[in-house]
Design an enzyme around this catalytic site. Structure first.
Site, mmCIF file in Angstrom:
data_model
loop_
_atom_site.group_PDB
_atom_site.id
_atom_site.type_symbol
_atom_site.label_atom_id
_atom_site.label_comp_id
_atom_site.label_asym_id
_atom_site.label_seq_id
_atom_site.Cartn_x
_atom_site.Cartn_y
_atom_site.Cartn_z
ATOM 1 C CE LYS A 188 -3.861 -2.333 2.205
ATOM 2 N NZ LYS A 188 -4.617 -2.658 3.420
ATOM 3 C CD GLN B 146 -3.470 -4.273 6.506
ATOM 4 O OE1 GLN B 146 -3.612 -3.238 5.862
ATOM 5 N NE2 GLN B 146 -3.831 -5.445 6.028
ATOM 6 C CG ASP C 265 -9.560 0.333 4.970
ATOM 7 O OD1 ASP C 265 -9.310 -0.191 3.869
ATOM 8 O OD2 ASP C 265 -8.865 0.161 5.987
#
Ligand code: GUN
Length: 288
Positions: A54, A98, A121
């Site tokens: 990422k 995460q 997200d």
């Protein structure tokens, strides 16, 4: 007949190239570089790989990319404090924590601490709620990637039967809502669905997101159906595979995503798209 392969790697590369171009134009015009902060707690090897990828992809797109590694001993309070500092930081447009987090940290609490305007997200309940009720939300990256692939392939969804196998908050449920928003008739299946094969067989579009290696067999696929395989598993031989028995299913399907090289690469591309969007909205004065 063998199905058309939907090349997620190529579609993701074109999304990333487009984002990069838009970021360059945006930064030249406003002097602002979109900023993405990625937080990793602990040392889970799979998470380390995801986070590294990422970071690399966001630097490559021209973002200000910041990775914050915290020890597994980090307390929930410390993580909440960090998220709150990033919420208040004007150089940060997107925040990604995460998952999974260590067991002593309440994931829900952390996600709810992220400013919905920075929740790239799309996991915050405000964004999930907007997806359900209509309105501008950040779409969770994997379902967003699925829709982008279907659009790229010009798959007609209106009036079609879409069967989603799996009901997670991250993939199954939001994917079903997105397909519904495109006027598909949607069925959500799960581990307790009766006669799963015959439900899947009625799908013009099948989205497989159960996390069980090669569970969906070729004989379950309606001839000509479009099959999107979100799974990322290892089969008995230790080979990377999806939730769909690929070699069988490709004989029946009209189009199918491979694993690897299908949905996987799309997820990071859509994260970049969301982060760019977050920066644009912020510069336009939007907050939440
Ligand atoms: N862990 C596995 N996939 C994801 C994702 O898309 N976002 C976050 N934050 N964590 C993950």
């Amino acid at each position: 007949m063998s199905a058309k392969l939907i090349d997620g790697k190529a579609i993701a590369a074109s999304v990333r190239a487009k984002v990069k171009e838009q970021v360059a134009e945006f930064t030249t015009r406003t002097g602002v570089r979109p900023g993405l902060a990625v937080i990793l707690v602990g040392e889970d090897p799979a998470s380390q790989v995801y986070v590294r990828n990422k970071g690399k992809a966001s630097a490559e797109a021209g973002f200000l990319s910041r990775q914050i590694d915290l020890p597994v001993s980090t307390s929930e309070r410390e993580l909440l404090d960090l998220v709150e500092r990033l919420d208040a930081d004007d150089t940060v447009h997107g925040i990604l924590v995460q998952l999974p987090l260590p067991a002593h940290i309440d994931e829900k609490k952390i996600i709810e601490a992220i400013d919905p305007a920075k929740d790239v997200d799309g996991f915050h309940p405000v964004n999930a709620g907007r997806l359900f009720t209509g309105g501008t939300s950040f779409l969770p990256c994997t379902p967003y990637g699925i829709l982008t692939m279907l659009d790229h392939e010009n798959v007609e969804l209106k009036g079609k039967h879409a069967v989603v196998v799996g009901r997670s908050n991250i993939v199954g449920k939001p994917a079903a809502m997105l397909l519904l928003s495109r006027h598909a008739t949607v069925t959500i299946c799960h581990s307790r669905t009766q006669d799963l094969p015959s439900v899947v067989r009625s799908g013009d579009v099948v989205v497989a997101a159960v996390g069980r290696a090669e569970m969906i067999r070729g004989s379950w696929i309606k001839p000509g159906a479009v099959v999107i395989d979100v799974g990322m598993n290892r089969n008995a031989a230790g080979k990377l595979c999806g939730d769909v028995a690929f070699e069988e299913a490709r004989e029946a399907a009209g189009a199918i995503t491979p694993v690897p090289g299908g949905v996987g690469p799309m997820t990071i591309a859509m994260l970049l798209q969301n982060t760019y969007e977050a920066a644009v909205r912020r510069s336009a004065g939007g907050r939440r």
